[in-house]
Scaffold this motif. Sequence first.
Motif, PDB file in Angstrom:
ATOM      1  N   PHE A  40      47.887 -49.725  -7.417  1.00 17.23           N
ATOM      2  CA  PHE A  40      46.464 -49.434  -7.263  1.00 17.23           C
ATOM      3  C   PHE A  40      45.696 -50.463  -8.073  1.00 17.23           C
ATOM      4  O   PHE A  40      45.844 -50.542  -9.296  1.00 17.23           O
ATOM      5  N   VAL A  45      42.011 -47.885  -7.689  1.00 20.62           N
ATOM      6  CA  VAL A  45      42.321 -46.935  -8.770  1.00 20.62           C
ATOM      7  C   VAL A  45      41.534 -45.634  -8.610  1.00 20.62           C
ATOM      8  O   VAL A  45      41.944 -44.604  -9.143  1.00 20.62           O
ATOM      9  N   LEU A  48      43.301 -42.417  -7.622  1.00 27.51           N
ATOM     10  CA  LEU A  48      44.069 -41.674  -8.615  1.00 27.51           C
ATOM     11  C   LEU A  48      43.269 -40.575  -9.298  1.00 27.51           C
ATOM     12  O   LEU A  48      43.816 -39.799 -10.068  1.00 27.51           O
ATOM     13  N   ALA A  79      49.302 -48.953 -11.711  1.00 32.09           N
ATOM     14  CA  ALA A  79      47.848 -49.154 -11.713  1.00 32.09           C
ATOM     15  C   ALA A  79      47.529 -50.288 -12.679  1.00 32.09           C
ATOM     16  O   ALA A  79      48.217 -50.474 -13.688  1.00 32.09           O
ATOM     17  N   SER A  83      41.571 -52.752 -14.062  1.00 31.05           N
ATOM     18  CA  SER A  83      40.809 -52.040 -13.023  1.00 31.05           C
ATOM     19  C   SER A  83      40.357 -50.675 -13.526  1.00 31.05           C
ATOM     20  O   SER A  83      39.225 -50.259 -13.267  1.00 31.05           O
ATOM     21  N   LEU A  84      41.243 -49.974 -14.226  1.00 28.80           N
ATOM     22  CA  LEU A  84      40.875 -48.673 -14.798  1.00 28.80           C
ATOM     23  C   LEU A  84      39.740 -48.834 -15.808  1.00 28.80           C
ATOM     24  O   LEU A  84      38.759 -48.101 -15.772  1.00 28.80           O
ATOM     25  N   GLU A  91      43.417 -43.243 -18.518  1.00 30.38           N
ATOM     26  CA  GLU A  91      44.768 -42.965 -18.014  1.00 30.38           C
ATOM     27  C   GLU A  91      45.102 -41.479 -18.026  1.00 30.38           C
ATOM     28  O   GLU A  91      45.756 -40.977 -17.115  1.00 30.38           O
ATOM     29  N   LEU A  94      44.053 -39.260 -14.864  1.00 30.31           N
ATOM     30  CA  LEU A  94      44.532 -39.559 -13.518  1.00 30.31           C
ATOM     31  C   LEU A  94      45.328 -38.381 -12.961  1.00 30.31           C
ATOM     32  O   LEU A  94      46.073 -37.722 -13.673  1.00 30.31           O
ATOM     33  N   VAL A  98      51.340 -42.728 -13.036  1.00 28.98           N
ATOM     34  CA  VAL A  98      51.561 -44.127 -12.681  1.00 28.98           C
ATOM     35  C   VAL A  98      51.877 -44.920 -13.939  1.00 28.98           C
ATOM     36  O   VAL A  98      51.515 -44.519 -15.045  1.00 28.98           O
ATOM     37  N   VAL A 100      50.863 -47.953 -16.007  1.00 26.84           N
ATOM     38  CA  VAL A 100      49.673 -48.791 -16.146  1.00 26.84           C
ATOM     39  C   VAL A 100      50.102 -50.143 -16.725  1.00 26.84           C
ATOM     40  O   VAL A 100      50.779 -50.206 -17.750  1.00 26.84           O
TER      41      VAL A 100
END
Length: 119
Positions: A40, A45, A48, A79, A83-84, A91, A94, A98, A100
């Motif tokens: 993602f 993202v 999620l 992920a 981007s997050l 995190e 979510l 995933v 990260v």
Amino acid sequence: MARSMLIISRQSPWAGPSAREALDIVLAGGAFELPLGLLFLDDGVFQLVGSQRAASVEQKDLTANLQALPLFGVDALFAARRSLAERNLDESSLALSVEVLDDAGLSALINRYDHVITI
């Protein structure tokens, strides 16, 4: 011997059919026991995040399909940390577990797969 494939999903769940198409490819590959991963990236993202309220934008909710990935043998979920962070997503919030990855980790991940498809 099956070749490995990484699917990079870059679209938000409400930006059109791209997020669903990426998920369909991953589910189909998992059903045929292909070694694959799902990354993602960018607005991808947003897939999620729990409680999508997809009906309000006339889209289907992807949450159930995402949670079914392990049933299809798809455990390699990733992920992008950047981007997050750029989208102020934490995190811990979510809805899917995933791994990260930072930029160096993303580069190593992409190099690990035989084929990479960006959707």
